[in-house]
Write a protein that holds these residues in place. Structure first.
Motif, PDB file in Angstrom:
ATOM      1  N   GLY A  24      -0.726   9.798   6.128  1.00 19.96           N
ATOM      2  CA  GLY A  24       0.322  10.012   7.106  1.00 19.96           C
ATOM      3  C   GLY A  24       0.476  11.481   7.436  1.00 19.96           C
ATOM      4  O   GLY A  24       0.008  12.345   6.707  1.00 19.96           O
ATOM      5  N   ARG A  25       1.147  11.763   8.547  1.00 14.75           N
ATOM      6  CA  ARG A  25       1.382  13.157   8.946  1.00 14.75           C
ATOM      7  C   ARG A  25       2.481  13.810   8.123  1.00 14.75           C
ATOM      8  O   ARG A  25       2.623  15.020   8.129  1.00 14.75           O
ATOM      9  CB  ARG A  25       1.728  13.229  10.424  1.00 14.75           C
ATOM     10  N   SER A  26       3.270  12.992   7.404  1.00 12.95           N
ATOM     11  CA  SER A  26       4.299  13.511   6.503  1.00 12.95           C
ATOM     12  C   SER A  26       4.209  12.734   5.188  1.00 12.95           C
ATOM     13  O   SER A  26       3.537  11.702   5.110  1.00 12.95           O
ATOM     14  CB  SER A  26       5.688  13.347   7.123  1.00 12.95           C
ATOM     15  N   GLU A  27       4.907  13.231   4.175  1.00 13.35           N
ATOM     16  CA  GLU A  27       4.917  12.533   2.889  1.00 13.35           C
ATOM     17  C   GLU A  27       5.530  11.144   3.043  1.00 13.35           C
ATOM     18  O   GLU A  27       5.036  10.170   2.484  1.00 13.35           O
ATOM     19  CB  GLU A  27       5.720  13.332   1.865  1.00 13.35           C
ATOM     20  N   LYS A  28       6.605  11.073   3.796  1.00  8.58           N
ATOM     21  CA  LYS A  28       7.299   9.805   3.997  1.00  8.58           C
ATOM     22  C   LYS A  28       6.401   8.780   4.694  1.00  8.58           C
ATOM     23  O   LYS A  28       6.388   7.603   4.332  1.00  8.58           O
ATOM     24  CB  LYS A  28       8.569  10.044   4.814  1.00  8.58           C
ATOM     25  N   ALA A  29       5.630   9.216   5.675  1.00  6.69           N
ATOM     26  CA  ALA A  29       4.729   8.313   6.396  1.00  6.69           C
ATOM     27  C   ALA A  29       3.605   7.823   5.484  1.00  6.69           C
ATOM     28  O   ALA A  29       3.226   6.647   5.539  1.00  6.69           O
ATOM     29  CB  ALA A  29       4.158   9.007   7.624  1.00  6.69           C
ATOM     30  N   ALA A  30       3.075   8.698   4.645  1.00  2.96           N
ATOM     31  CA  ALA A  30       2.009   8.305   3.724  1.00  2.96           C
ATOM     32  C   ALA A  30       2.511   7.280   2.718  1.00  2.96           C
ATOM     33  O   ALA A  30       1.839   6.276   2.443  1.00  2.96           O
ATOM     34  CB  ALA A  30       1.448   9.530   3.010  1.00  2.96           C
ATOM     35  N   ILE A  31       3.719   7.503   2.182  1.00  2.05           N
ATOM     36  CA  ILE A  31       4.303   6.559   1.229  1.00  2.05           C
ATOM     37  C   ILE A  31       4.600   5.231   1.914  1.00  2.05           C
ATOM     38  O   ILE A  31       4.340   4.159   1.360  1.00  2.05           O
ATOM     39  CB  ILE A  31       5.569   7.167   0.596  1.00  2.05           C
ATOM     40  N   SER A  32       5.125   5.287   3.123  1.00  2.01           N
ATOM     41  CA  SER A  32       5.440   4.072   3.872  1.00  2.01           C
ATOM     42  C   SER A  32       4.180   3.255   4.161  1.00  2.01           C
ATOM     43  O   SER A  32       4.184   2.020   4.024  1.00  2.01           O
ATOM     44  CB  SER A  32       6.139   4.440   5.171  1.00  2.01           C
ATOM     45  N   ASN A  33       3.098   3.922   4.542  1.00  2.00           N
ATOM     46  CA  ASN A  33       1.839   3.215   4.811  1.00  2.00           C
ATOM     47  C   ASN A  33       1.290   2.566   3.550  1.00  2.00           C
ATOM     48  O   ASN A  33       0.786   1.438   3.593  1.00  2.00           O
ATOM     49  CB  ASN A  33       0.808   4.167   5.410  1.00  2.00           C
ATOM     50  N   LEU A  34       1.391   3.245   2.418  1.00  2.00           N
ATOM     51  CA  LEU A  34       0.921   2.666   1.156  1.00  2.00           C
ATOM     52  C   LEU A  34       1.793   1.480   0.753  1.00  2.00           C
ATOM     53  O   LEU A  34       1.276   0.461   0.286  1.00  2.00           O
ATOM     54  CB  LEU A  34       0.912   3.731   0.060  1.00  2.00           C
ATOM     55  N   GLU A  35       3.106   1.575   0.960  1.00  2.00           N
ATOM     56  CA  GLU A  35       3.992   0.450   0.649  1.00  2.00           C
ATOM     57  C   GLU A  35       3.673  -0.756   1.522  1.00  2.00           C
ATOM     58  O   GLU A  35       3.725  -1.891   1.053  1.00  2.00           O
ATOM     59  CB  GLU A  35       5.453   0.850   0.824  1.00  2.00           C
ATOM     60  N   LYS A  36       3.334  -0.544   2.791  1.00  2.00           N
ATOM     61  CA  LYS A  36       2.977  -1.657   3.673  1.00  2.00           C
ATOM     62  C   LYS A  36       1.739  -2.374   3.165  1.00  2.00           C
ATOM     63  O   LYS A  36       1.670  -3.601   3.170  1.00  2.00           O
ATOM     64  CB  LYS A  36       2.727  -1.156   5.094  1.00  2.00           C
ATOM     65  N   ILE A  37       0.747  -1.611   2.709  1.00  2.00           N
ATOM     66  CA  ILE A  37      -0.480  -2.208   2.180  1.00  2.00           C
ATOM     67  C   ILE A  37      -0.174  -3.033   0.933  1.00  2.00           C
ATOM     68  O   ILE A  37      -0.631  -4.166   0.784  1.00  2.00           O
ATOM     69  CB  ILE A  37      -1.519  -1.107   1.862  1.00  2.00           C
ATOM     70  N   LEU A  38       0.610  -2.461   0.022  1.00  2.00           N
ATOM     71  CA  LEU A  38       0.933  -3.158  -1.218  1.00  2.00           C
ATOM     72  C   LEU A  38       1.827  -4.370  -0.978  1.00  2.00           C
ATOM     73  O   LEU A  38       1.695  -5.383  -1.679  1.00  2.00           O
ATOM     74  CB  LEU A  38       1.586  -2.192  -2.205  1.00  2.00           C
ATOM     75  N   ASN A  39       2.727  -4.304  -0.013  1.00  2.00           N
ATOM     76  CA  ASN A  39       3.588  -5.451   0.291  1.00  2.00           C
ATOM     77  C   ASN A  39       2.793  -6.614   0.879  1.00  2.00           C
ATOM     78  O   ASN A  39       3.182  -7.768   0.708  1.00  2.00           O
ATOM     79  CB  ASN A  39       4.727  -5.054   1.229  1.00  2.00           C
ATOM     80  N   ARG A  40       1.705  -6.337   1.569  1.00  2.00           N
ATOM     81  CA  ARG A  40       0.833  -7.407   2.069  1.00  2.00           C
ATOM     82  C   ARG A  40       0.139  -8.122   0.920  1.00  2.00           C
ATOM     83  O   ARG A  40      -0.139  -9.310   1.003  1.00  2.00           O
ATOM     84  CB  ARG A  40      -0.212  -6.859   3.034  1.00  2.00           C
ATOM     85  N   MET A  41      -0.139  -7.382  -0.169  1.00  2.00           N
ATOM     86  CA  MET A  41      -0.822  -7.967  -1.322  1.00  2.00           C
ATOM     87  C   MET A  41       0.130  -8.796  -2.188  1.00  2.00           C
ATOM     88  O   MET A  41      -0.269  -9.806  -2.761  1.00  2.00           O
ATOM     89  CB  MET A  41      -1.458  -6.862  -2.165  1.00  2.00           C
ATOM     90  N   HIS A  42       1.389  -8.371  -2.311  1.00  2.00           N
ATOM     91  CA  HIS A  42       2.375  -9.039  -3.158  1.00  2.00           C
ATOM     92  C   HIS A  42       3.445  -9.667  -2.280  1.00  2.00           C
ATOM     93  O   HIS A  42       4.337  -8.990  -1.790  1.00  2.00           O
ATOM     94  CB  HIS A  42       3.032  -8.038  -4.117  1.00  2.00           C
TER      95      HIS A  42
END
Length: 70
Positions: free
Chosen positions: A34-52
């Motif tokens: 992501g372009r910011s820390e918050k965006a990078a964390i949010s993108n990773l959470e979206k990926i993990l939420n799709r898995m669980h």
């Protein structure tokens, strides 16, 4: 009734080559950008939420390697 969530630590750092922030979940071997820390964390959470689908996933930001904290 309490709401249960799964929490994973993720190493947060800035990639100087691409000038983007990276959230690296070492436990699941996944990366969010992501372009910011918050965006990078949010993108990773979206990926993990799709898995669980059973529980929501939260990321705990870590800014140093765990061995450096000891």
């Amino acid at each position: 009734m309490s709401k249960t969530s799964i929490q994973y630590p993720a190493l947060i750092y800035k990639n100087n080559k691409n000038n983007v922030f990276v959230a690296n979940c070492i436990i699941k071997n996944l990366i969010g950008y992501g372009r910011s820390e918050k965006a990078a964390i949010s993108n990773l959470e979206k990926i993990l939420n799709r898995m669980h689908n059973d529980y929501p996933v939260r990321i705990i930001p870590v800014y140093k390697f765990l061995t450096e904290l000891i």
